[in-house]
Design a protein around this motif. Structure first.
Motif, PDB file in Angstrom:
ATOM      1  N   THR A  45     115.925   1.422 115.919  1.00  0.00           N
ATOM      2  CA  THR A  45     117.214   0.738 115.857  1.00  0.00           C
ATOM      3  C   THR A  45     118.339   1.761 115.955  1.00  0.00           C
ATOM      4  O   THR A  45     118.240   2.856 115.396  1.00  0.00           O
ATOM      5  CB  THR A  45     117.363  -0.038 114.533  1.00  0.00           C
ATOM      6  OG1 THR A  45     116.314  -0.999 114.426  1.00  0.00           O
ATOM      7  CG2 THR A  45     118.689  -0.777 114.469  1.00  0.00           C
ATOM      8  N   THR A  59     120.468   6.643 114.789  1.00  0.00           N
ATOM      9  CA  THR A  59     119.239   6.011 115.246  1.00  0.00           C
ATOM     10  C   THR A  59     118.049   6.656 114.560  1.00  0.00           C
ATOM     11  O   THR A  59     118.143   7.772 114.048  1.00  0.00           O
ATOM     12  CB  THR A  59     119.128   6.109 116.782  1.00  0.00           C
ATOM     13  OG1 THR A  59     118.078   5.284 117.233  1.00  0.00           O
ATOM     14  CG2 THR A  59     118.903   7.544 117.212  1.00  0.00           C
ATOM     15  N   GLN A  60     116.912   5.933 114.523  1.00  0.00           N
ATOM     16  CA  GLN A  60     115.735   6.449 113.833  1.00  0.00           C
ATOM     17  C   GLN A  60     114.530   6.433 114.757  1.00  0.00           C
ATOM     18  O   GLN A  60     114.439   5.631 115.682  1.00  0.00           O
ATOM     19  CB  GLN A  60     115.446   5.625 112.580  1.00  0.00           C
ATOM     20  CG  GLN A  60     115.026   4.189 112.801  1.00  0.00           C
ATOM     21  CD  GLN A  60     113.530   4.000 112.936  1.00  0.00           C
ATOM     22  OE1 GLN A  60     112.763   4.824 112.448  1.00  0.00           O
ATOM     23  NE2 GLN A  60     113.121   2.942 113.608  1.00  0.00           N
ATOM     24  N   LEU A  73     115.887  10.833 111.358  1.00  0.00           N
ATOM     25  CA  LEU A  73     117.119  10.049 111.445  1.00  0.00           C
ATOM     26  C   LEU A  73     118.155  10.937 112.106  1.00  0.00           C
ATOM     27  O   LEU A  73     118.346  12.087 111.704  1.00  0.00           O
ATOM     28  CB  LEU A  73     117.578   9.645 110.047  1.00  0.00           C
ATOM     29  CG  LEU A  73     118.702   8.618 109.911  1.00  0.00           C
ATOM     30  CD1 LEU A  73     118.244   7.259 110.422  1.00  0.00           C
ATOM     31  CD2 LEU A  73     119.130   8.484 108.453  1.00  0.00           C
ATOM     32  N   GLY A  96     108.570   2.615 110.899  1.00  0.00           N
ATOM     33  CA  GLY A  96     109.837   2.112 110.389  1.00  0.00           C
ATOM     34  C   GLY A  96     110.573   1.490 111.551  1.00  0.00           C
ATOM     35  O   GLY A  96     110.284   1.769 112.707  1.00  0.00           O
ATOM     36  N   TYR A  98     114.104  -0.743 111.120  1.00  0.00           N
ATOM     37  CA  TYR A  98     115.509  -1.095 111.018  1.00  0.00           C
ATOM     38  C   TYR A  98     116.280  -0.095 110.171  1.00  0.00           C
ATOM     39  O   TYR A  98     115.815   0.365 109.130  1.00  0.00           O
ATOM     40  CB  TYR A  98     115.671  -2.495 110.412  1.00  0.00           C
ATOM     41  CG  TYR A  98     115.114  -3.567 111.299  1.00  0.00           C
ATOM     42  CD1 TYR A  98     115.837  -4.033 112.395  1.00  0.00           C
ATOM     43  CD2 TYR A  98     113.854  -4.090 111.072  1.00  0.00           C
ATOM     44  CE1 TYR A  98     115.324  -4.998 113.228  1.00  0.00           C
ATOM     45  CE2 TYR A  98     113.336  -5.067 111.902  1.00  0.00           C
ATOM     46  CZ  TYR A  98     114.072  -5.516 112.973  1.00  0.00           C
ATOM     47  OH  TYR A  98     113.557  -6.474 113.799  1.00  0.00           O
ATOM     48  N   ILE A  99     117.480   0.239 110.637  1.00  0.00           N
ATOM     49  CA  ILE A  99     118.448   0.932 109.797  1.00  0.00           C
ATOM     50  C   ILE A  99     119.715   0.085 109.799  1.00  0.00           C
ATOM     51  O   ILE A  99     119.978  -0.659 110.736  1.00  0.00           O
ATOM     52  CB  ILE A  99     118.735   2.370 110.278  1.00  0.00           C
ATOM     53  CG1 ILE A  99     119.209   2.373 111.738  1.00  0.00           C
ATOM     54  CG2 ILE A  99     117.525   3.240 110.105  1.00  0.00           C
ATOM     55  CD1 ILE A  99     119.609   3.750 112.229  1.00  0.00           C
ATOM     56  N   VAL A 112     123.740   4.759 105.424  1.00  0.00           N
ATOM     57  CA  VAL A 112     122.765   3.973 106.163  1.00  0.00           C
ATOM     58  C   VAL A 112     121.514   3.824 105.314  1.00  0.00           C
ATOM     59  O   VAL A 112     121.131   4.733 104.563  1.00  0.00           O
ATOM     60  CB  VAL A 112     122.395   4.604 107.531  1.00  0.00           C
ATOM     61  CG1 VAL A 112     123.549   4.515 108.495  1.00  0.00           C
ATOM     62  CG2 VAL A 112     121.936   6.046 107.368  1.00  0.00           C
ATOM     63  N   TRP A 114     117.597   3.479 105.424  1.00  0.00           N
ATOM     64  CA  TRP A 114     116.500   3.821 106.321  1.00  0.00           C
ATOM     65  C   TRP A 114     115.224   3.889 105.500  1.00  0.00           C
ATOM     66  O   TRP A 114     115.115   4.705 104.587  1.00  0.00           O
ATOM     67  CB  TRP A 114     116.782   5.165 106.990  1.00  0.00           C
ATOM     68  CG  TRP A 114     115.694   5.687 107.883  1.00  0.00           C
ATOM     69  CD1 TRP A 114     114.977   5.007 108.817  1.00  0.00           C
ATOM     70  CD2 TRP A 114     115.232   7.049 107.947  1.00  0.00           C
ATOM     71  NE1 TRP A 114     114.094   5.842 109.460  1.00  0.00           N
ATOM     72  CE2 TRP A 114     114.231   7.093 108.945  1.00  0.00           C
ATOM     73  CE3 TRP A 114     115.554   8.212 107.261  1.00  0.00           C
ATOM     74  CZ2 TRP A 114     113.563   8.274 109.266  1.00  0.00           C
ATOM     75  CZ3 TRP A 114     114.892   9.386 107.588  1.00  0.00           C
ATOM     76  CH2 TRP A 114     113.915   9.421 108.580  1.00  0.00           C
ATOM     77  N   THR A 115     114.289   2.994 105.761  1.00  0.00           N
ATOM     78  CA  THR A 115     113.016   3.039 105.057  1.00  0.00           C
ATOM     79  C   THR A 115     111.894   3.244 106.069  1.00  0.00           C
ATOM     80  O   THR A 115     111.919   2.711 107.169  1.00  0.00           O
ATOM     81  CB  THR A 115     112.748   1.747 104.261  1.00  0.00           C
ATOM     82  OG1 THR A 115     112.634   0.639 105.156  1.00  0.00           O
ATOM     83  CG2 THR A 115     113.872   1.479 103.280  1.00  0.00           C
ATOM     84  N   GLY A 130     111.972   6.961 102.429  1.00  0.00           N
ATOM     85  CA  GLY A 130     113.345   6.745 102.875  1.00  0.00           C
ATOM     86  C   GLY A 130     114.214   6.211 101.756  1.00  0.00           C
ATOM     87  O   GLY A 130     113.873   6.269 100.588  1.00  0.00           O
ATOM     88  N   ASN A 149     109.287  -2.537 107.185  1.00  0.00           N
ATOM     89  CA  ASN A 149     109.827  -2.634 108.531  1.00  0.00           C
ATOM     90  C   ASN A 149     110.698  -3.878 108.668  1.00  0.00           C
ATOM     91  O   ASN A 149     110.963  -4.333 109.767  1.00  0.00           O
ATOM     92  CB  ASN A 149     108.709  -2.651 109.566  1.00  0.00           C
ATOM     93  CG  ASN A 149     107.697  -3.757 109.315  1.00  0.00           C
ATOM     94  OD1 ASN A 149     107.779  -4.473 108.333  1.00  0.00           O
ATOM     95  ND2 ASN A 149     106.737  -3.886 110.208  1.00  0.00           N
TER      96      ASN A 149
END
Length: 479
Positions: A45, A59-60, A73, A96, A98-99, A112, A114-115, A130, A149
């Protein structure tokens, strides 16, 4: 758990546009502005926001070091210059997706969420490395024990002026107090979803927001799913059970589909990987009390919503899915548009081939004539859903009456579409996020006014979903 290392590199290379056109580009609405080559692979994302007046993309994905994958990241500006990159020091096949960009007082700085976790199996209790990260420098602000996710979001559920984080994993939905850094409540009943998009709405008119999601085959029969709603305290409001499709892998939309002044909940179900051998999957329309109003044949994977033809009805449009659209979809190479009020198929566009559609479609007035166009993407994924074919992708621009205006072909899978005013000229640019080694952001100029009123991204705000669309000031669309 070890803290992710903050690594500063020199520059992310910027090049001229690298994609092939199937039609002459001079007369087409989408014109190339630039391509940003990222330093990460398997991009999931991309979000955008403002840092000290400068538009940045975060973005990740992962980076490869000594043959091992490390979750990463990355933040770059609109010219492709690297601002910062955070890389997890522990290797593994990190998963993973989505951020989200958060710019709220409770966090104290742009951040942000981030997981990620070291395997793609999902479930509860995963070792998440994350959490909340500073958008300014990539440093960790708060770590969550479990990863997912699924996307999470910020909302003021009880209307007291204080924002909370609605934190979603595959097995629970929680309300997280950003000021006290603790969970106020956690709902585990009937929570099972993956790659999903919950939403919020005031379902009972009490000026508080309720959380709504769909599940993925959560019932004991293993073949049916539910729609579930809880109030701002986490108490169950209603659930609608027994739907023979996956309702947990697509966004929940809030929209007045028939123009009568009352909003409905819209969900695109999936016959996930042909699980229930359905002829077609369906679009589900529920009222705010959880009653199913309408069930419309879909055949699409991920849909955008907009009143494309200005008839007062909302249309759903997307790419036909051979994998999840049912038996009738397997022989079709099509883009489709369906009226959510009547169930009528408004148009069909035949295309040369179909892979796995991008996770979102969007609508925007790309040519500035006051009428919305539909923008859809499709291609061959890197891993999940991959077909035995070359790497390819395509973006389609379709007029509201179903005429195909423009096709852009890519040498990779366009995973996401979004629109931002990148160069502050009052018009939005289209950003196409393309997977690859490395991944890239392809930016096109448009004549679409930089406004939040045109459904520029179907899940561009918490009532539609996701913080993937922000305006030039970095504020999420609150459509």
């Amino acid at each position: 758990m070890k803290r992710p290392a903050l690594i500063i590199c020199a520059v992310v290379f910027l090049s001229y546009f690298e994609c092939e056109y199937t039609q002459g580009e001079d007369a087409k609405p989408l014109k190339p502005l630039r391509t940003i080559h990222l330093g990460i692979e398997n991009v999931g994302t991309t979000v955008a926001g403002s840092l000290h007046g400068r538009l940045v993309f975060i973005t990740q994905g992962y980076v490869v070091r000594d043959g091992e994958r490390h979750a990463a990241l990355e933040c770059v500006d609109a010219n492709g210059n690297l601002v910062w990159r955070t890389v997890d020091p522990e290797p593994g096949n990190h998963c993973g997706e989505y951020i989200q960009w958060f710019d709220v007082p409770e966090i104290g700085q742009p951040a942000v969420l981030w997981t990620f976790f070291p395997n793609p199996k999902g479930g509860d209790g995963l070792n998440n490395r994350g959490g909340l990260f500073s958008a300014q420098n990539g440093e960790i602000l708060h770590r969550f024990e479990t990863g997912s996710n699924n996307p999470s979001f910020i909302a003021d559920l009880d209307g007291d002026g204080t924002n909370e984080l609605i934190y979603c994993t595959q097995r629970f939905v929680s309300r997280f107090n950003l000021l006290e850094k603790k969970f106020d409540w956690t709902c585990r009943d009937s929570v099972f979803f993956c790659w999903s998009h919950p939403t919020v709405a005031d379902l009972n008119g009490d000026n508080t927001l309720d959380v709504i999601w769909g599940s993925e085959y959560n019932l004991p029969d293993g073949k049916t799913s539910s729609m579930i709603a809880v109030d701002h305290k986490g108490t169950l409001l209603w659930r609608s059970d027994g739907h023979d499709e996956d309702l947990g892998s697509t966004p929940v939309f809030v929209a007045d589909v028939d123009g009568d002044g009352k909003k409905e909940l819209v969900k695109n179900g999936l016959d996930l990987c042909g699980k229930n051998h359905l002829e077609t999957n369906h679009l589900f329309v529920f009222d705010f009390a959880g009653k199913l109003i309408r069930r419309i044949p879909s055949m699409m994977y991920s849909t955008g919503l907009a009143d494309l033809d200005h008839d007062g009805h909302i249309e759903a449009f997307g790419v036909v899915s051979r994998r999840d659209g049912g038996a009738a979809a397997r022989s079709l190479n099509q883009l489709r548009c369906v009226d959510l009020a009547t169930g009528e198929c408004k148009w069909v566009v035949n295309v040369s081939r179909i892979g796995l559609p991008a996770s979102n479609a969007l609508a925007a007035d790309v040519d500035g004539d006051g009428v919305l166009e539909a923008i859809l993407a499709d291609g061959n994924p890197v891993f999940y859903g991959r077909i035995k074919d070359e790497d390819w992708g395509a973006v389609y621009l379709v007029r509201s009456d179903g005429q195909l205006l423009q096709t852009l072909d890519f040498k990779g899978w366009p995973r996401r579409l979004s629109m931002f005013d990148v160069n502050h000229d009052g018009s939005n640019e289209l950003i196409v996020q393309v997977d690859g080694r490395p991944a890239s952001l392809h930016i096109f100029t448009t004549d679409a006014p930089a406004t939040e009123d045109d459904w520029p991204l179907p899940f561009g705000g918490i009532r539609n979903w996701g913080y993937e669309h922000c305006d030039s000031a970095g504020q999420p669309d609150s459509n």
